[in-house]
Design a protein around this motif. Structure first.
Motif, PDB file in Angstrom:
ATOM      1  N   CYS A 160       0.873  -1.370  -0.051  1.00  0.00           N
ATOM      2  CA  CYS A 160      -0.007  -0.043  -0.098  1.00  0.00           C
ATOM      3  C   CYS A 160       1.019   1.142  -0.281  1.00  0.00           C
ATOM      4  CB  CYS A 160      -0.945   0.017   1.221  1.00  0.00           C
ATOM      5  SG  CYS A 160      -2.185  -1.380   1.151  1.00  0.00           S
ATOM      6  N   ARG A 161       2.058   1.099   0.768  1.00  0.00           N
ATOM      7  CA  ARG A 161       2.969   2.334   0.892  1.00  0.00           C
ATOM      8  C   ARG A 161       3.410   2.596  -0.455  1.00  0.00           C
ATOM      9  NH1 ARG A 161       7.095   1.137   5.121  1.00  0.00           N
ATOM     10  NH2 ARG A 161       7.950   3.191   4.242  1.00  0.00           N
ATOM     11  N   VAL A 162       3.940   1.493  -1.185  1.00  0.00           N
ATOM     12  CA  VAL A 162       4.444   1.496  -2.392  1.00  0.00           C
ATOM     13  C   VAL A 162       3.482   2.086  -3.627  1.00  0.00           C
ATOM     14  CG1 VAL A 162       5.762   0.400  -4.230  1.00  0.00           C
ATOM     15  CG2 VAL A 162       6.155   0.047  -2.224  1.00  0.00           C
ATOM     16  N   ALA A 163       2.164   1.719  -3.642  1.00  0.00           N
ATOM     17  CA  ALA A 163       0.981   1.952  -4.509  1.00  0.00           C
ATOM     18  C   ALA A 163       0.767   3.456  -4.346  1.00  0.00           C
ATOM     19  CB  ALA A 163      -0.107   1.186  -4.049  1.00  0.00           C
ATOM     20  N   LEU A 164       0.729   3.935  -3.022  1.00  0.00           N
ATOM     21  CA  LEU A 164       0.658   5.283  -2.843  1.00  0.00           C
ATOM     22  C   LEU A 164       1.574   6.405  -3.475  1.00  0.00           C
ATOM     23  CD1 LEU A 164      -0.847   5.144   0.628  1.00  0.00           C
ATOM     24  CD2 LEU A 164      -2.329   5.791  -1.403  1.00  0.00           C
ATOM     25  N   ARG A 165       2.906   5.910  -3.379  1.00  0.00           N
ATOM     26  CA  ARG A 165       3.705   6.633  -3.982  1.00  0.00           C
ATOM     27  C   ARG A 165       3.755   6.439  -5.585  1.00  0.00           C
ATOM     28  NH1 ARG A 165       5.447  10.363  -5.795  1.00  0.00           N
ATOM     29  NH2 ARG A 165       7.905  10.766  -6.186  1.00  0.00           N
ATOM     30  N   LEU A 166       3.755   5.352  -6.069  1.00  0.00           N
ATOM     31  CA  LEU A 166       3.489   5.163  -7.456  1.00  0.00           C
ATOM     32  C   LEU A 166       2.240   6.083  -8.181  1.00  0.00           C
ATOM     33  CD1 LEU A 166       4.418   1.434  -8.028  1.00  0.00           C
ATOM     34  CD2 LEU A 166       5.506   3.300  -8.884  1.00  0.00           C
ATOM     35  N   LEU A 176       2.711   8.641 -11.073  1.00  0.00           N
ATOM     36  CA  LEU A 176       1.929   8.543 -12.289  1.00  0.00           C
ATOM     37  C   LEU A 176       1.272   9.939 -12.387  1.00  0.00           C
ATOM     38  CD1 LEU A 176       0.715   4.892 -11.704  1.00  0.00           C
ATOM     39  CD2 LEU A 176       1.999   5.744 -13.933  1.00  0.00           C
ATOM     40  N   ALA A 177       0.692  10.336 -11.359  1.00  0.00           N
ATOM     41  CA  ALA A 177      -0.152  11.839 -11.499  1.00  0.00           C
ATOM     42  C   ALA A 177       0.885  12.849 -11.997  1.00  0.00           C
ATOM     43  CB  ALA A 177      -0.607  12.052 -10.090  1.00  0.00           C
ATOM     44  N   GLU A 178       2.201  12.710 -11.736  1.00  0.00           N
ATOM     45  CA  GLU A 178       3.180  13.918 -11.986  1.00  0.00           C
ATOM     46  C   GLU A 178       3.176  13.863 -13.778  1.00  0.00           C
ATOM     47  OE1 GLU A 178       6.791  13.136  -9.968  1.00  0.00           O
ATOM     48  OE2 GLU A 178       5.899  13.295  -8.030  1.00  0.00           O
ATOM     49  N   ASP A 179       2.845  12.523 -14.306  1.00  0.00           N
ATOM     50  CA  ASP A 179       2.772  12.644 -15.655  1.00  0.00           C
ATOM     51  C   ASP A 179       1.484  12.652 -16.233  1.00  0.00           C
ATOM     52  OD1 ASP A 179       5.685  12.324 -15.686  1.00  0.00           O
ATOM     53  OD2 ASP A 179       5.660  10.042 -15.737  1.00  0.00           O
ATOM     54  N   GLY A 180       0.468  12.917 -15.403  1.00  0.00           N
ATOM     55  CA  GLY A 180      -0.640  12.974 -15.829  1.00  0.00           C
ATOM     56  C   GLY A 180      -1.646  11.759 -15.960  1.00  0.00           C
ATOM     57  N   LEU A 181      -1.258  10.944 -15.385  1.00  0.00           N
ATOM     58  CA  LEU A 181      -1.752   9.381 -15.307  1.00  0.00           C
ATOM     59  C   LEU A 181      -2.644   9.196 -14.098  1.00  0.00           C
ATOM     60  CD1 LEU A 181       0.935   7.548 -17.056  1.00  0.00           C
ATOM     61  CD2 LEU A 181      -0.811   8.467 -18.223  1.00  0.00           C
ATOM     62  N   VAL A 182      -3.663   8.592 -14.303  1.00  0.00           N
ATOM     63  CA  VAL A 182      -4.622   8.137 -13.202  1.00  0.00           C
ATOM     64  C   VAL A 182      -4.478   6.766 -12.786  1.00  0.00           C
ATOM     65  CG1 VAL A 182      -6.816   8.445 -12.409  1.00  0.00           C
ATOM     66  CG2 VAL A 182      -6.128  10.293 -13.713  1.00  0.00           C
ATOM     67  N   LEU A 218      -3.632  -0.160 -12.057  1.00  0.00           N
ATOM     68  CA  LEU A 218      -4.068  -0.179 -13.495  1.00  0.00           C
ATOM     69  C   LEU A 218      -4.298   1.294 -13.816  1.00  0.00           C
ATOM     70  CD1 LEU A 218      -6.612  -2.999 -13.267  1.00  0.00           C
ATOM     71  CD2 LEU A 218      -4.604  -3.117 -14.400  1.00  0.00           C
ATOM     72  N   VAL A 219      -3.564   1.635 -14.861  1.00  0.00           N
ATOM     73  CA  VAL A 219      -3.757   2.865 -15.383  1.00  0.00           C
ATOM     74  C   VAL A 219      -4.123   3.015 -17.123  1.00  0.00           C
ATOM     75  CG1 VAL A 219      -2.274   5.164 -16.121  1.00  0.00           C
ATOM     76  CG2 VAL A 219      -1.857   3.693 -14.152  1.00  0.00           C
ATOM     77  N   PRO A 220      -5.461   3.484 -17.156  1.00  0.00           N
ATOM     78  CA  PRO A 220      -6.066   3.611 -18.368  1.00  0.00           C
ATOM     79  C   PRO A 220      -5.213   4.556 -19.618  1.00  0.00           C
ATOM     80  CG  PRO A 220      -7.375   5.114 -17.171  1.00  0.00           C
ATOM     81  CD  PRO A 220      -6.396   4.482 -16.314  1.00  0.00           C
ATOM     82  N   THR A 244     -12.680   6.335 -22.373  1.00  0.00           N
ATOM     83  CA  THR A 244     -11.620   6.748 -23.051  1.00  0.00           C
ATOM     84  C   THR A 244     -11.201   8.378 -22.869  1.00  0.00           C
ATOM     85  OG1 THR A 244     -12.977   7.289 -24.758  1.00  0.00           O
ATOM     86  CG2 THR A 244     -11.988   5.172 -25.018  1.00  0.00           C
ATOM     87  N   ARG A 245     -12.121   8.934 -22.382  1.00  0.00           N
ATOM     88  CA  ARG A 245     -12.034  10.510 -21.837  1.00  0.00           C
ATOM     89  C   ARG A 245     -10.826  10.598 -20.813  1.00  0.00           C
ATOM     90  NH1 ARG A 245     -18.023  12.140 -20.774  1.00  0.00           N
ATOM     91  NH2 ARG A 245     -17.836  10.148 -19.553  1.00  0.00           N
ATOM     92  N   GLY A 246     -10.795   9.535 -19.949  1.00  0.00           N
ATOM     93  CA  GLY A 246      -9.854   9.321 -18.846  1.00  0.00           C
ATOM     94  C   GLY A 246      -8.543   8.843 -19.167  1.00  0.00           C
TER      95      GLY A 246
END
Length: 294
Positions: A145-151, A155-161, A175-177, A287-289
């Motif tokens: 969970c700690r690692v997941a939160l950091r990742l 990912l958000a820094e690169d605009g990925l959700v 998982l990232v669309p 696909t919008r996300g």
């Protein structure tokens, strides 16, 4: 006599319904089939147009386990297959589960469902990125969970959700669309982030698979983004001691996790969660996300 059940006009022989598959809980094959029937509404979209690999465990997790990509012998002609050429078999095909009858036919074989990050209409072009976070004892899902939160932050820094589910085993899957992107590019990006995570959190993260490196750390497995690799499909049961399910979870649950048992979900837990949350991974289909790699 094997009972015959009609599912949406297809006649299916469903065998050994009273057979206990999970001795630890007494869970029978009939209960497994019931689970897949009632969760089909959220599971089928995650299988749609994705070639399926099966991990079969017909005698339960303590029996023989075998992994197959080829359609099993006796696959009905109404079950969809798609060409998935391999170096050892250019004419290879794999099952594609498109409807409830196909799902119940496959579930009757007693399988885990594993799918790639691409669809059969666009082979090796990924529409999602995955990280498999696998803890090395004595680390647990709490460390994952700690690692997941950091990742998630990275990912958000690169605009990925990022969205998250339990693996149904010991760890987590992120998982990232994505906007459709060649699998090679996704693999390279995922590896780069895994290497970064190890450099930033060297006492917690390892990006290489070698077992000697993994005790007490979380292996950030980026390799499942390769076109030839697969990941346990959301909502699949796993061949574990208990009937654990690869279950979507909220980020609030990840943040609050202090004990591994908090993120263990068995087949009877899933329908109530779906009733409460719907499919937490439904945004993967919007696909919008979808994001683009930097």
């Amino acid at each position: 006599m094997t009972p015959i059940t009609e599912v949406e006009g297809r006649r299916l022989p469903l065998s050994n319904l009273d057979k206990v598959l999970y001795p630890a809980t007494g869970t029978t094959k009939g209960e497994l089939l019931h689970y897949y029937a009632i969760t089909a509404g959220v599971l089928l979209p995650h299988l749609h147009l994705r070639p399926v690999s099966f991990l079969r465990y017909p005698d339960g997790p303590d029996g023989q386990l075998f992994f197959t990509k080829n359609p099993p012998p006796g696959t009905p002609d109404w079950v969809m297959t798609a060409p998935v050429p391999r170096s050892d078999d250019p004419s290879a095909r794999q099952v594609v589960i498109q409807d409830l009858p196909s799902l119940m036919w496959a579930a009757n074989l007693v399988v885990e469902f594993h799918t790639p990050q691409w669809r059969s209409d666009a082979p090796a072009v990924a529409d999602r990125l995955v990280f498999d976070l696998d803890p090395g004892s004595p680390a647990t899902v709490v460390e994952c969970c700690r690692v997941a939160l950091r990742l998630r932050e990275r990912l958000a820094e690169d605009g990925l959700v990022a969205y998250v589910k339990t693996s149904g085993a010991k760890g987590l899957h992120l998982l990232v669309p994505l906007v459709p992107t060649p699998s090679e590019e996704v693999s390279a990006y995922a590896r780069r982030l895994a290497v970064e995570a190890e450099a930033e959190l060297p006492s917690l993260v390892v990006h290489r698979m070698a077992k000697k490196l993994r005790p007490g750390k979380v292996f950030v497995d980026h390799s499942q983004n390769a076109a030839a690799k697969t990941t346990a499909t959301p909502y699949t049961l796993r061949a574990r001691r208990t009937p654990a399910v690869s279950t979507p979870v909220t980020w609030e649950e990840v943040e609050a996790c202090t004990d591994p048992g908090q993120l263990v979900f068995l087949l009877e837990d899933v329908a109530p969660r779906v009733g409460m949350y719907g499919d937490l991974l439904a945004p993967l289909f919007d696909t919008r996300g979808a994001g683009s790699l930097p």
